[in-house]
Design a protein around this motif. Sequence first.
Motif, PDB file in Angstrom:
ATOM      1  N   VAL A 178       1.224  -1.665  -0.220  1.00 20.93           N
ATOM      2  CA  VAL A 178      -0.023  -0.164   0.077  1.00 20.93           C
ATOM      3  C   VAL A 178       0.914   1.327   0.494  1.00 20.93           C
ATOM      4  O   VAL A 178       1.507   0.815   0.924  1.00 20.93           O
ATOM      5  CB  VAL A 178      -1.044  -0.361   1.105  1.00 20.93           C
ATOM      6  CG1 VAL A 178      -1.577   1.714   1.256  1.00 20.93           C
ATOM      7  CG2 VAL A 178      -1.843  -0.946   1.210  1.00 20.93           C
ATOM      8  N   LEU A 179       0.752   1.949  -1.130  1.00 21.29           N
ATOM      9  CA  LEU A 179       1.786   2.771  -0.967  1.00 21.29           C
ATOM     10  C   LEU A 179       0.450   4.357  -0.735  1.00 21.29           C
ATOM     11  O   LEU A 179      -0.432   4.916  -0.526  1.00 21.29           O
ATOM     12  CB  LEU A 179       1.587   3.590  -2.679  1.00 21.29           C
ATOM     13  CG  LEU A 179       3.014   2.458  -3.462  1.00 21.29           C
ATOM     14  CD1 LEU A 179       2.477   3.215  -4.954  1.00 21.29           C
ATOM     15  CD2 LEU A 179       4.051   1.649  -2.830  1.00 21.29           C
ATOM     16  N   GLN A 180       1.118   5.363   0.181  1.00 21.66           N
ATOM     17  CA  GLN A 180       0.430   6.691   0.427  1.00 21.66           C
ATOM     18  C   GLN A 180       1.934   7.857   0.054  1.00 21.66           C
ATOM     19  O   GLN A 180       2.984   7.391   0.568  1.00 21.66           O
ATOM     20  CB  GLN A 180       0.262   6.923   2.149  1.00 21.66           C
ATOM     21  CG  GLN A 180      -0.576   6.115   2.675  1.00 21.66           C
ATOM     22  CD  GLN A 180      -0.640   6.289   3.220  1.00 21.66           C
ATOM     23  OE1 GLN A 180       0.106   5.557   4.731  1.00 21.66           O
ATOM     24  NE2 GLN A 180      -2.375   6.203   4.246  1.00 21.66           N
ATOM     25  N   SER A 181       1.435   9.029  -0.482  1.00 18.34           N
ATOM     26  CA  SER A 181       2.257  10.261  -0.861  1.00 18.34           C
ATOM     27  C   SER A 181       1.895  11.655   0.936  1.00 18.34           C
ATOM     28  O   SER A 181       0.589  11.706   0.890  1.00 18.34           O
ATOM     29  CB  SER A 181       2.106  10.512  -2.037  1.00 18.34           C
ATOM     30  OG  SER A 181       2.868  11.722  -1.890  1.00 18.34           O
ATOM     31  N   LEU A 230       8.659  -1.498  -6.528  1.00 21.04           N
ATOM     32  CA  LEU A 230       6.569  -1.442  -6.647  1.00 21.04           C
ATOM     33  C   LEU A 230       6.037  -1.121  -7.726  1.00 21.04           C
ATOM     34  O   LEU A 230       6.650  -0.077  -8.026  1.00 21.04           O
ATOM     35  CB  LEU A 230       6.658  -0.920  -4.759  1.00 21.04           C
ATOM     36  CG  LEU A 230       7.350  -1.557  -3.916  1.00 21.04           C
ATOM     37  CD1 LEU A 230       6.698  -0.610  -2.930  1.00 21.04           C
ATOM     38  CD2 LEU A 230       7.339  -2.558  -2.915  1.00 21.04           C
ATOM     39  N   THR A 231       5.517  -1.412  -8.011  1.00 21.37           N
ATOM     40  CA  THR A 231       4.325  -1.578  -8.933  1.00 21.37           C
ATOM     41  C   THR A 231       3.654  -0.322  -8.754  1.00 21.37           C
ATOM     42  O   THR A 231       3.217  -0.194  -7.706  1.00 21.37           O
ATOM     43  CB  THR A 231       3.385  -2.335  -9.347  1.00 21.37           C
ATOM     44  OG1 THR A 231       2.065  -2.975  -8.490  1.00 21.37           O
ATOM     45  CG2 THR A 231       3.949  -3.574 -10.168  1.00 21.37           C
ATOM     46  N   VAL A 232       3.186   1.251  -9.836  1.00 21.81           N
ATOM     47  CA  VAL A 232       2.043   2.082  -9.574  1.00 21.81           C
ATOM     48  C   VAL A 232       1.202   1.794 -10.383  1.00 21.81           C
ATOM     49  O   VAL A 232       0.944   1.350 -11.436  1.00 21.81           O
ATOM     50  CB  VAL A 232       3.077   2.904  -9.919  1.00 21.81           C
ATOM     51  CG1 VAL A 232       1.854   4.155  -9.675  1.00 21.81           C
ATOM     52  CG2 VAL A 232       4.311   3.719  -8.728  1.00 21.81           C
ATOM     53  N   PRO A 233      -0.485   1.742  -9.721  1.00 22.41           N
ATOM     54  CA  PRO A 233      -1.264   1.214 -10.206  1.00 22.41           C
ATOM     55  C   PRO A 233      -1.150   2.506 -11.376  1.00 22.41           C
ATOM     56  O   PRO A 233      -1.453   3.614 -11.379  1.00 22.41           O
ATOM     57  CB  PRO A 233      -2.359   1.598  -9.833  1.00 22.41           C
ATOM     58  CG  PRO A 233      -1.650   2.134  -7.992  1.00 22.41           C
ATOM     59  CD  PRO A 233      -0.622   2.025  -8.973  1.00 22.41           C
ATOM     60  N   GLY A 293      -4.565  11.466   2.704  1.00 18.33           N
ATOM     61  CA  GLY A 293      -6.417  10.715   2.715  1.00 18.33           C
ATOM     62  C   GLY A 293      -6.337   9.397   1.873  1.00 18.33           C
ATOM     63  O   GLY A 293      -7.353   8.775   1.953  1.00 18.33           O
ATOM     64  N   ARG A 294      -4.969   9.380   1.039  1.00 17.21           N
ATOM     65  CA  ARG A 294      -5.577   8.341  -0.058  1.00 17.21           C
ATOM     66  C   ARG A 294      -4.925   8.016  -0.284  1.00 17.21           C
ATOM     67  O   ARG A 294      -3.402   7.879   0.214  1.00 17.21           O
ATOM     68  CB  ARG A 294      -4.977   9.153  -1.810  1.00 17.21           C
ATOM     69  CG  ARG A 294      -6.479  10.403  -1.414  1.00 17.21           C
ATOM     70  CD  ARG A 294      -6.234  11.091  -3.135  1.00 17.21           C
ATOM     71  NE  ARG A 294      -6.531   9.568  -4.411  1.00 17.21           N
ATOM     72  CZ  ARG A 294      -6.743  10.282  -5.448  1.00 17.21           C
ATOM     73  NH1 ARG A 294      -6.448  11.381  -6.162  1.00 17.21           N
ATOM     74  NH2 ARG A 294      -6.702   8.721  -6.424  1.00 17.21           N
ATOM     75  N   THR A 295      -4.635   5.720  -0.328  1.00 19.14           N
ATOM     76  CA  THR A 295      -3.837   4.893  -0.450  1.00 19.14           C
ATOM     77  C   THR A 295      -4.086   4.610  -2.126  1.00 19.14           C
ATOM     78  O   THR A 295      -4.518   4.347  -2.835  1.00 19.14           O
ATOM     79  CB  THR A 295      -3.846   4.320   0.281  1.00 19.14           C
ATOM     80  OG1 THR A 295      -5.732   3.595   0.429  1.00 19.14           O
ATOM     81  CG2 THR A 295      -3.866   4.456   1.069  1.00 19.14           C
ATOM     82  N   PHE A 296      -2.469   3.962  -2.190  1.00 21.07           N
ATOM     83  CA  PHE A 296      -2.715   3.304  -3.676  1.00 21.07           C
ATOM     84  C   PHE A 296      -2.483   2.197  -3.944  1.00 21.07           C
ATOM     85  O   PHE A 296      -1.282   1.324  -2.883  1.00 21.07           O
ATOM     86  CB  PHE A 296      -1.695   3.618  -4.764  1.00 21.07           C
ATOM     87  CG  PHE A 296      -2.127   5.740  -4.589  1.00 21.07           C
ATOM     88  CD1 PHE A 296      -3.507   6.090  -5.503  1.00 21.07           C
ATOM     89  CD2 PHE A 296      -1.447   6.682  -4.013  1.00 21.07           C
ATOM     90  CE1 PHE A 296      -3.348   7.445  -5.707  1.00 21.07           C
ATOM     91  CE2 PHE A 296      -1.771   7.639  -3.987  1.00 21.07           C
ATOM     92  CZ  PHE A 296      -3.024   8.335  -4.865  1.00 21.07           C
ATOM     93  N   ALA A 297      -2.907   1.183  -4.166  1.00 23.41           N
ATOM     94  CA  ALA A 297      -2.931  -0.180  -4.536  1.00 23.41           C
ATOM     95  C   ALA A 297      -1.208  -0.888  -4.973  1.00 23.41           C
ATOM     96  O   ALA A 297      -0.999   0.467  -6.138  1.00 23.41           O
ATOM     97  CB  ALA A 297      -4.248  -1.497  -4.570  1.00 23.41           C
TER      98      ALA A 297
END
Length: 349
Positions: free
Chosen positions: A220-223, A253-256, A228-232
């Motif tokens: 799980v990625l956060q920036s 790690l992959t970026v969706p 408040g958003r996360t990216f699988a």
Amino acid sequence: MTQTPEVAPVGTPFRRIGVLIAAGLVLAATGGLAWLSLKPLPVRTATTSRGEAVEAVYASGVVEYVRQARVAPVVSAPILRVLVQEGEAVEAGRLLAQLDDGPQMGTTLQLEAQAAQARAAERRVRRLHEAGFAAPAALEDAVNQLRAAEAAAQSARARQDDYRIRAPFAGRVLRREAEPGDLARTGSPMFVIADPAALRVTADIDERDVGRLSTGLEAVLQSDAFPGRTFASQVSELTPQGDSASRVFRARLTVPAGAPLRPGMTVEANLVVARRAGALLAPTEALSDGQVWVIHKGRAYARPVSTGARGVDRTEILSGLTSGETVILSPPSRLREGSRVQPAAGPGR
């Protein structure tokens, strides 16, 4: 005979009254302290519950392009023309710049002329050999000379292309470090080209955690750029060798697709190594020095606990508590074993 009346000492009664008043004040103060000690201590509370415990490895990383190339010449020569600008999209093989190939062109023409002469000589000797006027050895020598001359000419033509700087793949020009008149130097990048269609995150993993990781793990990625958003994400690569100085390994790690993350952004990543359903969870805020304060019949009692996965809000409790128990959040320093407590107004976490 006149009798003198007896006069009582005037100071004594007042001193006794003062002593009695002082004693009364002491008793009143003592009673007030006793009343204060019996007043319940207000505390914030929450309840333990069952849920999913997620065990993850934390890492920090940077978003970057999957395909990126620093295009540098293999020869040194003055730059004649630069044909692209920064930000421009280019196709594979697109001519980016032309170097001065005059000296090489002269060499190429000379070798091609020598190859043409060797070709004519080989044809002449072959005709003589077929007519019986040339020995087989003479024909073999002419063929060998022709092969050598053609190879030299072909090599020169190939070197000619070294003066044409081309895009190695389709992408976008991120940087241009070349201007007409500059001297292009061998190995010094003139352009940086990347394929904007695919991004990845390169993250540093502490060597103590790398043994728990494998490719394919969920992440799980956060920036900070998108609070408040996360990216699988997913672990796509693990480097086989770490850095002994910094004691870290590298993970890709992959970026969706469609994620607003941009190259160069720093991100925080949680690499999920285990999920346990039905785990006992308590607020992380309730933990203090390896114990949790629980409330039983209006009084607080310290309970040693062992923990598993730990998160910002909730922590997995392996032993020491049961589901549904009321625990104290951020236990006050005045709290003592058996202290009377009163849950503060308002919901706990």
